[in-house]
Write an enzyme that holds these catalytic residues in place. Structure first.
Site, short mmCIF file in Angstrom:
data_model
loop_
_atom_site.label_atom_id
_atom_site.label_comp_id
_atom_site.label_asym_id
_atom_site.label_seq_id
_atom_site.Cartn_x
_atom_site.Cartn_y
_atom_site.Cartn_z
N CYS A 92 0.81 -1.21 0.00
CA CYS A 92 0.00 0.00 0.00
C CYS A 92 0.84 1.27 0.00
CB CYS A 92 -0.94 0.00 1.20
SG CYS A 92 -2.14 -1.35 1.16
N CYS A 222 -12.74 1.24 8.87
CA CYS A 222 -12.02 0.64 7.74
C CYS A 222 -12.11 1.51 6.50
CB CYS A 222 -12.60 -0.74 7.40
SG CYS A 222 -12.83 -1.84 8.82
N SER A 223 -11.01 1.67 5.80
CA SER A 223 -11.05 2.38 4.51
C SER A 223 -11.73 1.51 3.47
CB SER A 223 -9.63 2.74 4.06
OG SER A 223 -8.82 1.57 3.94
N LYS A 341 -9.69 6.85 4.95
CA LYS A 341 -10.97 6.46 5.53
C LYS A 341 -12.14 7.04 4.74
CE LYS A 341 -13.87 4.68 7.86
NZ LYS A 341 -14.58 4.83 6.64
N HIS A 345 -9.11 4.35 -0.79
CA HIS A 345 -7.78 3.76 -0.74
C HIS A 345 -7.52 2.83 -1.93
CE1 HIS A 345 -4.06 2.27 0.72
NE2 HIS A 345 -4.51 1.27 1.46
#
Length: 397
Positions: A92, A222-223, A341, A345
């Site tokens: 990431c 969670c994103s 968030k 992402h």
């Protein structure tokens, strides 16, 4: 000593482009790359033929059949024929890895103008494919089945943190406050995937609309899975761009051991080192920053970032919220863009996106997100559970 003083050369962000983040069914990886690369080149005021090198950050990890996208940026213009192009992957953190490779090319003198792109297409793939792909970034879970995926890994981090530091049982509320802050900020970001102010009560509460994904992390912790791309042009000297340039004042990278057994799950030690290296190269301290964009793939990651960057002591990250430090009107606003968030992402795009959003702030072009007159910022991007860590210090020129 700044980067320019240390190396005798400038690294300037002279142009950028950014797509909307979200479920972009009408876009392909190629169309996203071409869009943001074209915008970055145009805003830098350079011709495609002036690009000496291209770096493309993309994770993929089996989420797309096309695993060799480095030359897609050449679709922007025939003038890009034969320009060296390289895909960069570090989970990431692939976008920031590509950014640092571009900066190093300028510092090495092998290029004067570099195009850096981060891009990812994820939403077309099934949840099982995305989950397995992301788990490829974990030493212990790669290739294994999991019902909670990467959320489960950060849920374990949160559990360890809770056992060590959360005697009062308030961790869930603290994480909900982080989620609410970033959702509130994301409302002002036209590129963001989730532009809705959900409020603290919703983010703190388990409900049908906010279920527990992996205890103690709820959906709002969670994103989201996202598509999107961003690009910057890095130049050794000012160009005739449509906006002011932004200077890279310092950068740092640090990797931690891959097996979980060799890491303290609550410390993010290599993340801390990457911050120290970037700040030292820039010759500044945390108190010299006006804002930061950090890697909040999960809310527990942002909480740990407050501690890794040195904003608070270990175990006291909640104080940054309680004292108001990380809000838009605080002493160090965090994730004015809404962070991963709220913004989304698309993993390979994230690091480059963070640099673009920070550059917009520093040039006064961030629209509704804009702070009043910021001069210096930090960007922090992370791959895995604190494994690959990158920090950039950016300054207004």
């Amino acid at each position: 000593m700044s980067l320019k003083e240390q190396f005798g050369k400038d690294v300037l962000i002279t142009g950028w482009g950014h797509s909307r983040f979200g479920k972009l069914t009408e876009e392909t990886l190629e169309s996203l790359i071409v869009q943001v690369a074209t915008d970055a080149i145009n805003s830098a005021g350079v011709e495609p033929g002036q690009i000496d090198e291209i770096y493309l950050g993309q994770f993929n990890s089996g989420m797309m059949p096309l695993a060799f996208p480095s030359s897609l940026a050449l679709q922007v213009s025939p003038e890009l024929a034969n320009v060296p192009a390289t895909r960069v992957e570090n989970a990431c953190a692939s976008g920031s890895a590509a950014f640092q490779q571009g900066a190093k090319s300028l510092l090495a003198g092998t290029a004067k103008t570099v195009l850096v792109i981060g891009a990812e297409k994820m939403t077309h793939a099934g949840a099982d494919v995305v989950g397995a792909g992301l788990l490829g970034a974990d030493y212990d879970m790669a290739g294994k089945s999991s019902t909670t995926g990467f959320t489960g890994l950060f849920a374990e981090v949160a559990k360890h943190y809770g056992k060590r530091y959360d005697a009062d049982g308030n961790l869930g509320d603290v994480l909900g406050t982080i989620a609410a802050k970033n959702h509130r900020n994301g409302v002002d970001n036209p590129y963001a995937q989730l532009r809705k102010d959900l409020g603290e009560e919703f983010c703190r509460t388990v409900s049908d609309k906010n279920p527990m994904v992996a205890d103690p992390l709820r959906r709002t912790d969670c994103s989201p899975v996202s598509d999107g791309a961003a690009a910057v042009v890095l130049s050794a000297s000012p160009t005739q761009g449509t906006q002011a340039s932004v200077r890279l004042a310092g950068f740092g990278q640090a990797n931690d051991f891959f097996p979980a057994a060799r890491r303290d799950p609550t410390a993010f030690e290599a993340t801390r080192v990457s911050w120290q290296r970037a700040l030292a190269m820039a010759g500044v301290g945390l108190e010299d920053l006006d804002f930061a964009e950090v890697h909040d793939c999960f809310t527990i990651a942002e909480l740990l970032m407050y501690e890794a960057m040195g904003l608070t002591e270990p175990g006291q990250g909640a104080r940054a919220l309680q004292e108001g430090w990380v809000y838009k009107d605080g002493k160090l606003p965090i994730n004015l863009s809404g962070g991963l968030k709220s913004k989304g992402h698309p993993v390979g795009a994230t690091g480059v996106s963070q640099h673009v959003l920070a550059a917009m702030q520093l040039t006064g072009t961030a629209g509704a997100m804009q702070l009043a007159g910021p001069r210096r910022a930090a960007v922090q991007n992370m791959g895995g559970v604190g494994i690959a860590n990158y920090v950039s210090i950016l300054e207004a020129v």
